[in-house]
Design a protein around this motif. Structure first.
Motif, short mmCIF file in Angstrom:
data_model
loop_
_atom_site.label_atom_id
_atom_site.label_comp_id
_atom_site.label_asym_id
_atom_site.label_seq_id
_atom_site.Cartn_x
_atom_site.Cartn_y
_atom_site.Cartn_z
N LEU C 70 39.04 35.12 41.17
CA LEU C 70 39.47 34.09 41.89
C LEU C 70 38.47 32.96 42.21
CD1 LEU C 70 41.51 35.94 44.65
CD2 LEU C 70 42.36 34.74 42.48
N ASP C 71 37.17 33.29 42.14
CA ASP C 71 36.06 32.31 42.42
C ASP C 71 35.84 31.18 41.46
OD1 ASP C 71 35.33 35.19 42.22
OD2 ASP C 71 33.33 34.33 41.76
N SER C 72 36.05 31.55 40.43
CA SER C 72 35.94 30.68 39.06
C SER C 72 37.26 30.33 38.42
CB SER C 72 34.86 31.18 38.16
OG SER C 72 34.97 32.72 37.81
N PHE C 73 38.21 30.86 38.62
CA PHE C 73 39.61 30.33 38.13
C PHE C 73 40.41 30.11 39.09
CE2 PHE C 73 37.17 32.82 35.09
CZ PHE C 73 37.16 32.29 33.90
N PRO C 74 41.49 29.14 39.05
CA PRO C 74 42.60 29.26 40.01
C PRO C 74 43.60 30.52 39.97
CG PRO C 74 42.99 27.66 38.06
CD PRO C 74 41.69 28.31 37.97
N ARG C 75 43.85 30.59 41.23
CA ARG C 75 44.87 31.92 41.39
C ARG C 75 46.03 31.90 40.56
NH1 ARG C 75 45.43 35.39 45.63
NH2 ARG C 75 44.20 34.29 46.93
N GLY C 76 46.15 32.72 39.76
CA GLY C 76 47.52 32.94 38.91
C GLY C 76 47.19 32.94 37.29
#
Lengths: 249, 82, 521
Positions: C70-76
């Protein structure tokens, strides 16, 4: 009876029409599905994350790889369930079907199939291996491969196809396909990532993290191809012969 | 504009194919019409730019599933009762 | 190992299934040990996850497949598994029931589906994979795929039974497919309006966007999803597939499916209502919430009446399941804190007690060759342990303390009173009365010498009209008896330690702001 079943159909139809009154415009770039951070990430970063030009393959086999693994499992289950229901171990004398006629395989048909089957199979390999850059991938390649065996069964008879691909081997290949897919996932887990985190495979492959994802996706697609090929043919073989695995159509 | 016309044509044919598949008494005919339906869907996907989906629809929907349906119906009664 | 425990919950049965299908071709004898071991492994991973969930500060363990953090990519972007307290509790129930039935299944499978162990155990294990995955997933589309996994294995497992099982399965396939398709359509509409498939993402988007709650598309999506799930959970007018399918299924199959499938679907409904659409949307922006409580009343009453008409244990139990589904759906939709607690607690306790009853029915079927009421005379002296286990389950369904059924029903009735839903409370009490009648009629059949038509078969007091041979102590085999007795023990244990379970459920429900929540919390 027929008319009563019309009521829910009309009702659901009405619901669907009602829902479509609030749809975003067709192809609207401002619609939530197009402007959400997820799809913008897929569009902008797929090449950066995975080096795969075909976005669909990357989403299918990597971003949402867990879904695809389960879809493969669904295909495997379908084959398993059909076999479990139809396979008859009692070895009773089979009943002859009413319309069954024994004719020699047609010369023109068989010779055409002889020519076509190798082409289909090579094309299926191409579809499978080329899924990264063009439409295609494990599912389509596997289906084509399975179709080539079905073609043999259709034009000669089931036995001839089964000598090339016995039903037990089908199930072994199908299981191996899932084992390959889940095995890649577990390997990346053993190397320190999450399940299906292909990037961790860089520790065993002589490539960068992005290319590791690229290559692992190929491995995964091959697993899918194995399972789909085997199950498609097993489904046909069992359904067309009531699980007796003999005779033509 | 051209695309719109093709789109509408395909969608109309889809509805016709679906109704025919429901109405025919002969199940083999129905499954072949299903194949037609799938192929029209495949055209629709391709026309909308979802080529991967179109490819899958062509192989699975129009190809394998029609064959499997026909193979199964050969082992059943061919006429539907309603 | 520890940080991947959520993945291992699914991987143990998955690999077990693949291995047992591979090795089962060479030797059918290895299938059962593989089945038990992988169920055990999954259960261990589940316990480990529960400990992690309780230890973590916000009572939540998030697992992202494929390393899309979640910290380096958008959620989902990737697929997320979220184990909060509710999810992990239901998962543990699934895994525990799976383990029990896996041990239990050895002899019934050998007897009822001979030479098919190589098909049975892979499907069995994949069923556990599917159900456990449904509980844990945090992605609306992944949920659909897992529902498919669970449904397809279910069809295969049920149809392996008798000839009539195949016909019953066909009904199930049609209705199950309609249910799954409706759910998928709903998810599609949800995606059109929110642009994400992640459950938390959807919820955040609904909360952040103006006017989305009134949108027809969202309303229809909600209705379609609920309708699909209601078909899958066999809610009363849509229950037609359930009784036949579970009656004609092989014993081991019905023991696995009956306690789990409907309950897991109710869990999905709670998940959709609370964490996907959100409390505001589900209860206040839809017509649904004013219609459904009344349907629940009809469902409970008619299912109870239909159960009363049955003359066969297994078939009676299937109608009891339909009535229990009504309880839990009602508990959710009376829109009250206690109702929700009761509903969630009832999922847990109902799974355990249904397991008890079906394991017991399987043993009775094995020993007496029938589960019709007429063939039960003198069973208490013949198999006292089995009948004790069976009736612990029965008393829990009625709601006698100290079984867990009492406490969950207590919360449901409290919820009905606080929300002033008297019709729901009357329906609950009515069906409790019916269940009392049902189980005491069973006891009567076992202890009295009178058959269904009222004819007296005995000769005076205490005589059942049976020979010594027929009443001699003859218990079922140990592999079947031990799971039954441990299930009965769990029913009692959950009842006695009910406060611990309710505490966990209350921690889970805390952020949702349901009406009727006690102020001290």
């Amino acid at each position: 009876m027929k008319n009563t079943s019309l009521i829910p159909v009309v009702l659901v139809g009405f619901l669907l029409f009602y829902a479509s009154t609030d749809f975003p415009e067709w192809g609207d770039p401002q619609s939530p599905a197009s402007s959400s951070p997820v799809s913008s990430h897929f569009i902008a970063k797929t090449g950066v994350d995975t080096e795969v030009p075909n976005m669909v393959t990357a989403v299918l086999a990597d971003y949402r790889g867990f879904d695809t693994m389960l879809e493969t499992v669904v295909v495997f289950i379908a084959g398993m369930a059909v076999l479990a229901i139809l396979r008859n171990f009692s070895r009773k004398k089979p009943v002859k079907r009413g319309h069954e006629v024994s004719v020699e395989p047609d010369l023109i048909v068989t010779n055409t199939v002889r020519l076509v089957v190798p082409v289909i199979q090579i094309f299926s390999f191409y579809v499978l291996a080329h899924g990264h850059v063009s439409p295609g991938g494990g599912f389509q390649g596997g289906v084509l491969m399975g179709a080539s065996f079905i073609l043999i069964a259709l034009s000669w008879d089931l036995e001839r196809a089964l000598t090339r691909f016995p039903i037990n081997r089908c199930m072994v290949v199908a299981a191996l396909g899932i084992l390959l897919y889940a095995g890649i996932g577990v390997l990346s887990m053993a190397l320190g990532g999450e399940f299906l985190d292909y990037a961790e495979l860089e520790k065993v492959l002589p490539v960068s993290r992005e290319m590791a994802r690229y290559h692992a996706m190929l491995g995964v697609e091959i697993g899918v191809g194995f399972t789909v090929t085997a199950i498609m043919f097993a489904l046909y073989a069992n359904l067309s012969s009531r699980g007796r695995l003999e005779g033509g159509l | 504009m051209g695309l719109e016309i093709i789109n509408t044509l395909i969608l109309l044919l889809l509805v016709v194919a679906a109704l025919v598949a429901l109405r025919v008494k002969d199940l083999i005919t129905a499954s072949v019409v299903f194949g037609v339906y799938s192929f029209l869907m495949c055209l629709l996907w391709a026309e909308m730019g979802a080529v991967d989906v179109a490819f899958t629809e062509a192989t699975v929907g129009a190809g394998i599933s029609t064959v499997v349906l026909v193979a199964t119906i050969f082992n059943l009664k061919r006429k539907s009762s309603d | 190992m520890m940080e991947n425990s959520i993945a291992w919950i699914l991987l143990f049965p998955l690999f077990g299934a693949v291995l047992s299908s591979l090795l089962g071709m060479a030797n059918r004898k290895v299938c059962w040990p593989i089945g038990v071991l992988s169920a055990l492994g999954a259960f261990g991973a589940g316990i480990m996850t529960l400990i992690r969930v309780i230890d973590s500060p916000d009572h939540m363990v998030v697992y992202l497949f494929g390393g899309w953090t979640l910290d380096s990519f958008p959620r989902g972007v990737g697929i997320e598994f979220r184990a909060d307290l509710l999810a992990i509790l239901i998962t543990l129930i699934v895994l525990g029931v799976g383990l029990c039935v896996a041990i239990y299944s050895k002899l019934p499978v050998e007897q009822e589906t001979p030479e098919k162990e190589g098909f049975f155990y892979p499907l069995f294990l994949l069923q556990i994979t599917g159900l456990a995955g449904i509980c844990l997933t945090g992605d609306a589309f992944n949920l659909y795929v897992l529902i498919e996994v669970a449904a397809l294995t279910g069809y295969g497992l049920i149809a392996m039974g008798s000839k009539r099982a195949a016909a019953a399965t066909f009904n199930y396939v049609i209705l199950g497919t309609i249910g799954a398709s409706l759910y998928l359509l709903g998810v599609g509409y949800l995606y059109i309006k929110t642009g994400t498939l992640n459950m938390v993402g959807i919820n955040e988007f609904i909360g952040a966007t103006e006017g989305l709650k009134e949108s027809p598309t969202m309303q229809v999506a909600f209705v379609l999803i609920c309708l699909g799930i209601l078909i899958k959970m066999a809610f009363f007018p849509l229950h037609a597939w359930l009784p036949n399918a579970y009656c004609h299924a092989p014993t081991a199959t019905s023991c696995l499916l009956a306690p789990l499938v409907t309950k897991v679907m109710i869990y999905v409904m709670i998940r959709m209502v609370l964490t996907v659409f959100g409390v505001d949307f589900s209860f206040e922006s839809t017509l649904w919430s004013s219609v459904l409580p009344w349907l629940v009343v009809i469902a409970i009453v008619s299912a109870a009446v239909m159960a009363l008409a049955q003359r066969e244990i297994k078939r009676m139990l299937t109608y009891l399941i339909v009535a229990e589904v009504g309880y839990m759906v009602g508990g959710v939709w009376i829109y009250n804190y206690y109702g929700m607690v009761g509903s969630i607690f009832h999922i847990i306790s109902d799974a355990c007690m249904t397991l008890c009853l079906f394991l017991g029915a399987g043993l009775i079927l094995r020993k007496c060759k029938t589960t019709r009421f007429d063939g039960l005379r003198g069973l208490f002296s013949k198999m006292p342990l089995t009948m004790t286990g069976f009736f612990v389950g029965g008393f829990s369904i009625i709601g006698l303390p100290p079984t867990c059924g009492f406490f969950s029903k207590w919360y449901l009735i409290t919820g009905a009173m606080v929300a002033e839903r008297w019709e729901y409370m009357v329906a609950l009490l009515f069906s409790t009365m019916v269940m009392v009648v049902l189980f005491f009629r069973l006891i009567e059949r076992i202890h009295l010498a009178v058959n269904e038509s009222g004819e007296n078969l005995g000769k005076g007091h205490g005589d059942l009209g049976l020979t010594k041979e027929q009443t001699r102590f003859s218990e079922g085999p140990l592999t079947m008896l031990v799971p039954l007795l441990s299930a009965a023990a769990v029913v009692l244990a959950i009842g006695i330690y009910n406060q611990e379970f309710v505490d966990l459920i209350e921690i889970f429900l805390d952020p949702f702001d349901l009406p009727g929540e006690p102020l001290s919390k």
